[in-house]
Design an enzyme around this catalytic site. Sequence first.
Site, mmCIF file in Angstrom:
data_model
loop_
_atom_site.group_PDB
_atom_site.id
_atom_site.type_symbol
_atom_site.label_atom_id
_atom_site.label_comp_id
_atom_site.label_asym_id
_atom_site.label_seq_id
_atom_site.Cartn_x
_atom_site.Cartn_y
_atom_site.Cartn_z
ATOM 1 N N GLU A 184 0.034 -1.238 5.646
ATOM 2 C CA GLU A 184 1.139 -0.851 6.517
ATOM 3 C C GLU A 184 0.994 0.596 6.929
ATOM 4 O O GLU A 184 1.233 0.970 8.073
ATOM 5 C CB GLU A 184 2.484 -1.050 5.803
ATOM 6 C CG GLU A 184 3.714 -0.840 6.695
ATOM 7 C CD GLU A 184 4.209 0.591 6.778
ATOM 8 O OE1 GLU A 184 5.013 0.893 7.663
ATOM 9 O OE2 GLU A 184 3.788 1.448 5.972
ATOM 10 N N ASP A 221 0.829 -1.210 0.000
ATOM 11 C CA ASP A 221 0.000 0.000 0.000
ATOM 12 C C ASP A 221 0.863 1.260 0.000
ATOM 13 O O ASP A 221 2.048 1.226 0.327
ATOM 14 C CB ASP A 221 -0.970 0.009 1.195
ATOM 15 C CG ASP A 221 -0.278 -0.031 2.552
ATOM 16 O OD1 ASP A 221 0.746 -0.727 2.677
ATOM 17 O OD2 ASP A 221 -0.757 0.647 3.479
#
Length: 389
Positions: free
Chosen positions: A139, A77
């Site tokens: 994350e 991400d």
Amino acid sequence: MAAKRYSTREMIEKLVSFDTTSRNSNLELIAFVEDYLSGHGIACRLIANEDDTKANLFATLGPADRAGGIVLSGHTDVVPVDDQEWTHDPFSIVEREGKLFGRGTSDMKSFIASALAHVPDFLARGPEIPVHFALSYDEEVGCLGVRPMIDSVIRTLPRPQIVIVGEPSSMKVVNAHKGIQSYVTTVTGLEFHSSQTHQGVSAIQYAAELIAFLMKLAEEMRERGDASGRFRPPYTTISVGTIKGGSAVNIIPGHCRFGWECRPLPDLDPEEIISRFNAHVAQEVLPRMRAVSPHANVETRMRARSPGLAADDGSPGETLVMKLAQCNSAEAVSYNTEAGLFQLADIPTVVCGPGSIDQAHKPDEFIELSQIAECDRFMARLAEHVGGA
Ligand SMILES: [Zn+2]
């Protein structure tokens, strides 16, 4: 599917083209990686989130049942581009002056791209030491995605020698970083006409008191310092980032909410700050508020918490990564990564990846081509290290 080859550059272009902002699904990117790896005969294990909109990917090259493997770990991400001034489309690569621009180029798709592009090289050497790929989601919103992957896969692996988290460290080896603890505190007082201060409970005033208490804790942490002398700044930090409360200047405010965080040194007791804050609320603040209004309240909710990474100097895994990165010494940084979570699962972990954290999360995020080349050399040395041929 036939085995397709990508240069690192082509792989970066491909990975950046998926808009994997944390609020979006990462499944298209994961499907692409799964296709690519299966084309090379590598089976992938996906660990999906609860509503099947995101997934981690875990895959092993070489003898999966052998201990002492190398885990290459990265989050898929990226942070949002909203309200940022980009000079071009963030999800397609532009090259200028020796740099590649695009969201995720430094944080951290280039590391993943270099690792993936080297799959044929790892395989060509007939690896005797397993290389594991561990790609996570979410994350950037509190290291959430990697946790189930650690629980369901990493803990059951024959013990790897080292996890390499490829966050941008300019290819330096980082063996220590701070943790992060993020909270929202909601203060509920009692609204009243502002001329009658004795009958109301000002949520803003009590919030200000609580913030002053946090700043006193921050000062104490600063004085306590950092025995290792490796962090900048060399102490646990506490900061307040948001505050909202009140509706009019002539109304004693009934509500106030503030967001704050602590970045603890890895050796600080993770409960210290929050438990001292809660004790202060219970013993010093709430009784005074409730003397006026029994419904007054202070509630603190944890938004995110991720542990620090404590140095494990001279471990064989760290020594290996230093050799691969051609570094003589390991560093400590103040930003947080998934490394602390791997360490919590009792697996030696370091951070080492291309690009600089200074470019992360910014408009016109970029990575220097020289950093990509350095990461490619790292992967080539790793292929040589794990190779049986
Ligand atoms: Zn990152």
